[in-house]
Write a protein that holds these residues in place. Structure first.
Motif, PDB file in Angstrom:
ATOM      1  N   PHE A   1       8.182  -4.911   0.292  1.00  0.00           N
ATOM      2  CA  PHE A   1       8.830  -4.086   1.325  1.00  0.00           C
ATOM      3  C   PHE A   1       7.808  -3.148   1.935  1.00  0.00           C
ATOM      4  N   ASP A   2       7.955  -2.946   3.254  1.00  0.00           N
ATOM      5  CA  ASP A   2       7.141  -1.953   3.977  1.00  0.00           C
ATOM      6  C   ASP A   2       8.028  -1.384   5.080  1.00  0.00           C
ATOM      7  N   THR A   3       7.882  -0.099   5.366  1.00  0.00           N
ATOM      8  CA  THR A   3       8.705   0.517   6.416  1.00  0.00           C
ATOM      9  C   THR A   3       8.249   0.098   7.821  1.00  0.00           C
TER      10      THR A   3
ATOM     11  N   MET B   1       1.289   0.619  -2.929  1.00  0.00           N
ATOM     12  CA  MET B   1      -0.017   0.743  -2.264  1.00  0.00           C
ATOM     13  C   MET B   1       0.234   1.466  -0.948  1.00  0.00           C
ATOM     14  N   LEU B   2       0.276   2.812  -1.007  1.00  0.00           N
ATOM     15  CA  LEU B   2       0.810   3.647   0.073  1.00  0.00           C
ATOM     16  C   LEU B   2      -0.246   4.633   0.559  1.00  0.00           C
ATOM     17  N   PRO B   3      -0.033   5.211   1.764  1.00  0.00           N
ATOM     18  CA  PRO B   3      -1.061   6.091   2.321  1.00  0.00           C
ATOM     19  C   PRO B   3      -1.331   7.358   1.501  1.00  0.00           C
TER      20      PRO B   3
ATOM     21  N   LEU C   1     -13.132  11.040   4.593  1.00  0.00           N
ATOM     22  CA  LEU C   1     -12.635  12.410   4.756  1.00  0.00           C
ATOM     23  C   LEU C   1     -11.424  12.647   3.855  1.00  0.00           C
ATOM     24  N   LYS C   2     -10.515  11.676   3.832  1.00  0.00           N
ATOM     25  CA  LYS C   2      -9.323  11.810   2.975  1.00  0.00           C
ATOM     26  C   LYS C   2      -9.747  12.026   1.515  1.00  0.00           C
ATOM     27  N   ASP C   3     -10.700  11.226   1.040  1.00  0.00           N
ATOM     28  CA  ASP C   3     -11.096  11.313  -0.369  1.00  0.00           C
ATOM     29  C   ASP C   3     -11.843  12.619  -0.661  1.00  0.00           C
TER      30      ASP C   3
ATOM     31  N   ASN D   1      -3.081  -2.849   5.016  1.00  0.00           N
ATOM     32  CA  ASN D   1      -4.372  -3.546   4.969  1.00  0.00           C
ATOM     33  C   ASN D   1      -4.738  -3.983   3.558  1.00  0.00           C
ATOM     34  N   MET D   2      -4.444  -3.141   2.594  1.00  0.00           N
ATOM     35  CA  MET D   2      -4.776  -3.450   1.195  1.00  0.00           C
ATOM     36  C   MET D   2      -3.611  -4.149   0.487  1.00  0.00           C
ATOM     37  N   GLY D   3      -2.393  -3.614   0.684  1.00  0.00           N
ATOM     38  CA  GLY D   3      -1.244  -4.089  -0.088  1.00  0.00           C
ATOM     39  C   GLY D   3      -0.927  -5.559   0.152  1.00  0.00           C
TER      40      GLY D   3
HETATM   41  P1  NAD Z   1      -2.305   1.102   5.335  1.00  0.00           P
HETATM   42  O1  NAD Z   1      -1.947   2.274   6.154  1.00  0.00           O
HETATM   43  O2  NAD Z   1      -2.872  -0.120   5.989  1.00  0.00           O
HETATM   44  O3  NAD Z   1      -1.032   0.614   4.452  1.00  0.00           O
HETATM   45  C1  NAD Z   1      -0.083   1.474   3.876  1.00  0.00           C
HETATM   46  C2  NAD Z   1       1.285   0.877   4.147  1.00  0.00           C
HETATM   47  O4  NAD Z   1       2.278   1.645   3.477  1.00  0.00           O
HETATM   48  C3  NAD Z   1       1.660   0.845   5.623  1.00  0.00           C
HETATM   49  O5  NAD Z   1       1.910  -0.477   6.047  1.00  0.00           O
HETATM   50  C4  NAD Z   1       2.901   1.733   5.707  1.00  0.00           C
HETATM   51  O6  NAD Z   1       3.846   1.299   6.670  1.00  0.00           O
HETATM   52  C5  NAD Z   1       3.451   1.605   4.294  1.00  0.00           C
HETATM   53  N1  NAD Z   1       4.355   2.695   3.927  1.00  0.00           N
HETATM   54  C6  NAD Z   1       4.188   4.033   4.114  1.00  0.00           C
HETATM   55  N2  NAD Z   1       5.246   4.700   3.623  1.00  0.00           N
HETATM   56  C7  NAD Z   1       6.087   3.771   3.103  1.00  0.00           C
HETATM   57  C8  NAD Z   1       7.342   3.853   2.440  1.00  0.00           C
HETATM   58  N3  NAD Z   1       7.944   5.021   2.200  1.00  0.00           N
HETATM   59  N4  NAD Z   1       7.921   2.701   2.036  1.00  0.00           N
HETATM   60  C9  NAD Z   1       7.322   1.501   2.251  1.00  0.00           C
HETATM   61  N5  NAD Z   1       6.138   1.355   2.885  1.00  0.00           N
HETATM   62  C10 NAD Z   1       5.522   2.484   3.283  1.00  0.00           C
HETATM   63  O7  NAD Z   1      -3.320   1.645   4.221  1.00  0.00           O
HETATM   64  P2  NAD Z   1      -4.327   0.790   3.302  1.00  0.00           P
HETATM   65  O8  NAD Z   1      -5.646   0.700   3.966  1.00  0.00           O
HETATM   66  O9  NAD Z   1      -3.622  -0.443   2.850  1.00  0.00           O
HETATM   67  O10 NAD Z   1      -4.510   1.815   2.083  1.00  0.00           O
HETATM   68  C11 NAD Z   1      -3.478   2.025   1.134  1.00  0.00           C
HETATM   69  C12 NAD Z   1      -4.009   2.954   0.064  1.00  0.00           C
HETATM   70  O11 NAD Z   1      -5.195   2.396  -0.528  1.00  0.00           O
HETATM   71  C13 NAD Z   1      -4.413   4.342   0.597  1.00  0.00           C
HETATM   72  O12 NAD Z   1      -4.033   5.307  -0.347  1.00  0.00           O
HETATM   73  C14 NAD Z   1      -5.941   4.243   0.740  1.00  0.00           C
HETATM   74  O13 NAD Z   1      -6.579   5.496   0.628  1.00  0.00           O
HETATM   75  C15 NAD Z   1      -6.274   3.334  -0.424  1.00  0.00           C
HETATM   76  N6  NAD Z   1      -7.533   2.568  -0.260  1.00  0.00           N
HETATM   77  C16 NAD Z   1      -7.825   1.957   0.914  1.00  0.00           C
HETATM   78  C17 NAD Z   1      -9.018   1.251   1.047  1.00  0.00           C
HETATM   79  C18 NAD Z   1      -9.373   0.567   2.342  1.00  0.00           C
HETATM   80  O14 NAD Z   1     -10.537   0.152   2.491  1.00  0.00           O
HETATM   81  N7  NAD Z   1      -8.439   0.391   3.263  1.00  0.00           N
HETATM   82  C19 NAD Z   1      -9.906   1.163  -0.036  1.00  0.00           C
HETATM   83  C20 NAD Z   1      -9.566   1.777  -1.241  1.00  0.00           C
HETATM   84  C21 NAD Z   1      -8.368   2.480  -1.354  1.00  0.00           C
END
Ligand code: NAD
Length: 296
Positions: A30-32, A64-66, A242-244, A11-13
């Motif tokens: 790249f994304d898995t 930009m990972l979980p 909750l995560k934060d 969503n962010m990346g």
């Molecule tokens: P998301 O789950 O949408 O995206 C994370 C991506 O990482 C997924 O597409 C997943 O398949 C990929 N991934 C996981 N392991 C991988 C690996 N080993 N190799 C390659 N790809 C891999 O999450 P998001 O919402 O984009 O959030 C990403 C980070 O940003 C998190 O740490 C989150 O806490 C932080 N964040 C999110 C928001 C928000 O509003 N969504 C705001 C601020 C910070």
């Protein structure tokens, strides 16, 4: 213009990578997850079949990972594949200890590194208006700043390795606790026969004023763009809050600090997320606050 390997196109990346490409950088992603790769392909982002090939010509590796474990996994793959002297920038929100481990691993491979978590959410990622909180050496920050400027509006160097994550966790601790405090005030006002708009008129211009009240007011109809007005659609999902808060708790435990409000806030959001509200905006916590039974 830089050659960038961007790992984690969720969503962010994906919008962040797209903004870097729009700014003229050469981005390989790249994304898995097949769904994330398909979305990236639709957005016109060049893709590699794995992390190693996404970074093999990169000057910059952006992640930009979980979670922290994902960051260490990806660093493990990328550090052996990337050209010498690359700069690693991790924008994920992870715990401070893991962030420092990631820095150490990068340094052991003679790479530069920065932790640079963000606030601003998906809307900010799309509009390139994110706030970046960066931790690392001044030289790494100076190198990263022009790239971060293509994805964000405010870029703050918070200190050495891990300082960006520390700033993010501390800020969101204030946010989570203040949202509960605002919700408790409105719940009590309801019981005291005080109209919500009267409380808002007073508190928004008094010492109770805070971001949770004036931007994401948990009672609908008082603030123009509050998620409460849209049936608590996020916004910032309760599961992410909750995560934060858990990251804050972990950091507090390591620092031997009690932080009772952080602990209670995490417990409240944990129960709320587990009872089917994980995907609602975190301001929906007012629903739990209104119905919590009193122990005495
Ligand atoms: P998301 O789950 O949408 O995206 C994370 C991506 O990482 C997924 O597409 C997943 O398949 C990929 N991934 C996981 N392991 C991988 C690996 N080993 N190799 C390659 N790809 C891999 O999450 P998001 O919402 O984009 O959030 C990403 C980070 O940003 C998190 O740490 C989150 O806490 C932080 N964040 C999110 C928001 C928000 O509003 N969504 C705001 C601020 C910070």
């Amino acid at each position: 213009m830089a050659r960038i390997g961007f790992i984690g196109l969720g969503n962010m990346g994906l919008p962040m990578a797209t903004n870097l490409a729009k700014a003229g950088h050469t981005v390989t992603g790249f994304d898995t997850a097949p769904a994330a790769r398909a979305a990236a392909a639709r957005a016109g982002l060049p893709l590699a079949p794995d992390t190693a090939r996404a970074v093999r010509e990169a000057e910059i590796v952006l992640t930009m990972l979980p979670a922290g474990a994902d960051v260490l996994d990806v660093y493990g793959e990328a550090l052996g594949a990337v050209p010498a002297g690359a700069l690693f920038i991790d924008c994920s929100t992870i715990d401070v200890t893991t962030a420092r481990t990631a820095h150490e691993r990068a340094r052991a491979s003679a790479m530069a590194s920065l932790d640079a978590p963000v606030s601003g959410g998906v809307v900010g990622a799309r509009a390139a208006t994110l706030t970046f909180m960066a931790g690392g050496e001044p030289a790494a920050f100076a190198r990263a700043e022009p790239l971060l400027a293509a994805m964000g509006r405010r870029i703050v160097h918070c200190g050495g390795p891990g300082a960006g994550q520390a700033a993010k966790i501390c800020n969101n601790l204030i946010l989570g606790v203040s949202m509960i405090a605002v919700s408790e005030a409105f719940a009590l006002a309801e019981k005291l026969g005080l109209a919500a708009d009267s409380l808002f008129a007073v508190a928004s211009a008094s010492s109770g004023q805070c971001w949770s009240l004036t931007n994401y007011c948990p009672v609908p109809g008082l603030v123009p763009a509050s998620p409460a007005n849209n049936d608590y659609k996020p916004g910032f999902a309760a599961r992410l809050m909750l995560k934060d808060l858990r990251l804050a708790e972990t950091a507090a435990a390591e620092a031997r600090l009690a932080l009772p409000l952080a602990r209670n806030a995490a417990a409240l959001f944990s129960a709320f997320a587990a009872s089917g509200h994980a995907e609602e905006d975190f301001s929906a916590i007012i629903k739990a606050v209104r119905t919590l039974p009193r122990a005495d």
